[in-house]
Design a protein around this motif. Sequence first.
Motif, mmCIF file in Angstrom:
data_model
loop_
_atom_site.group_PDB
_atom_site.id
_atom_site.type_symbol
_atom_site.label_atom_id
_atom_site.label_comp_id
_atom_site.label_asym_id
_atom_site.label_seq_id
_atom_site.Cartn_x
_atom_site.Cartn_y
_atom_site.Cartn_z
ATOM 1 N N THR A 1 28.638 78.333 -2.200
ATOM 2 C CA THR A 1 27.527 79.170 -1.760
ATOM 3 C C THR A 1 26.699 78.398 -0.735
ATOM 4 O OG1 THR A 1 26.058 78.359 -3.493
ATOM 5 C CG2 THR A 1 27.438 80.265 -4.025
ATOM 6 N N SER A 2 25.703 79.083 -0.152
ATOM 7 C CA SER A 2 24.840 78.441 0.845
ATOM 8 C C SER A 2 24.099 77.252 0.248
ATOM 9 C CB SER A 2 23.832 79.460 1.380
ATOM 10 O OG SER A 2 24.506 80.517 2.024
ATOM 11 N N GLU A 3 23.744 77.346 -1.040
ATOM 12 C CA GLU A 3 23.016 76.256 -1.704
ATOM 13 C C GLU A 3 23.875 74.999 -1.851
ATOM 14 O OE1 GLU A 3 23.107 79.411 -2.910
ATOM 15 O OE2 GLU A 3 21.090 79.921 -2.183
ATOM 16 N N ASP A 4 25.186 75.172 -1.804
ATOM 17 C CA ASP A 4 26.094 74.028 -1.989
ATOM 18 C C ASP A 4 26.462 73.359 -0.663
ATOM 19 O OD1 ASP A 4 26.267 74.569 -4.762
ATOM 20 O OD2 ASP A 4 27.768 76.120 -4.376
ATOM 21 N N VAL B 1 25.607 71.405 2.960
ATOM 22 C CA VAL B 1 24.685 70.553 3.720
ATOM 23 C C VAL B 1 25.238 70.398 5.132
ATOM 24 C CG1 VAL B 1 23.830 69.283 1.715
ATOM 25 C CG2 VAL B 1 25.841 68.432 2.947
ATOM 26 N N GLU C 1 19.512 66.006 5.965
ATOM 27 C CA GLU C 1 18.833 66.914 5.046
ATOM 28 C C GLU C 1 18.011 67.940 5.829
ATOM 29 O OE1 GLU C 1 19.497 66.874 1.955
ATOM 30 O OE2 GLU C 1 20.548 64.948 1.853
ATOM 31 N N GLU C 2 17.822 69.119 5.224
ATOM 32 C CA GLU C 2 17.091 70.190 5.893
ATOM 33 C C GLU C 2 15.652 69.794 6.199
ATOM 34 O OE1 GLU C 2 18.081 73.031 7.249
ATOM 35 O OE2 GLU C 2 20.125 72.482 6.717
ATOM 36 N N ASP C 3 14.985 69.056 5.279
ATOM 37 C CA ASP C 3 13.594 68.663 5.529
ATOM 38 C C ASP C 3 13.509 67.656 6.679
ATOM 39 O OD1 ASP C 3 14.849 66.717 3.994
ATOM 40 O OD2 ASP C 3 12.976 66.025 3.099
#
Length: 279
Positions: free
Chosen positions: A56-59, A61, A75-77
């Motif tokens: 899924t999108s949560e999995d 990076v 990382e996204e941040d």
Amino acid sequence: MHTMWKGSISFGLVNIPIKLHTATEDKDIKLRTLHKECHSPIKYEKVCPVCEKEVTSEDIVRAYEYTKGKFVVLEEDELSKLKEANEDRAVEIVDFVKIEEIDPIYYNRSYYMSPNEGGGKAYSLLRKALEESQKVGIAKMIIRSKEQMAVIRVYENTLVMETIHYPDEVRKASDVPNVPADEKITQKELDTAIMLIDQLTAEFEPGKYTDEYRASLLELIEAKRTGQEFVTPTEKEPAANVTDLMAALQASIDKTKPEKAPATRKKKAASPKAKKKQA
């Protein structure tokens, strides 16, 4: 017209609140892929080839592959902070140049610019100044998570922003394979080629150029949708296998020559004797 970006554009101490609107649209006909047996649309799932399971999108990076099979994970941040540090939602004009100095290979996307609230007078000032000076502005901005270079110019009384590539994004023409060196071209071949160019020279009228393939594809789709019979367009005559350069040029000139109107036969004037007879 949909607004896709809001911000401001500045040159010197002049600041103009603006909106960006996409100036062009992609009219390609997108075809779906179906299962031949049952005509169901094919799904493309994100599957990990090692774990052999859907992710899924949560999995997921994002990462940069710095060498084959080796990645630096971002990382996204980290990406968000980097974007915020460089994005002040302002377009700054850093130089003014003549548009003739910019080769078309640099151009990328086109956007119309409209003034936001309170920006009408400053917008008009920049437009008039660009027209009078016959210059365009070179600007820098952040758009779609990327720092862009852009050209600000006037098009039909509207300011247009043309995003342009950075020099290191344009590949070297010298790297193109098999480009011939100067060949021995005879003066007759050159004169004939220039004659052909002169015969095909016309005023640029964008409206006369159409996407014939797209029009034919739409006709085919509509005919099949409504169950009507359709015909295939007549194929163009195959090009003659002309290997001689002069023969090819001459054949092209003959093909593009404007048709001459048939000569009208002049009526022969009656002789004095004939006039007496008629009398």
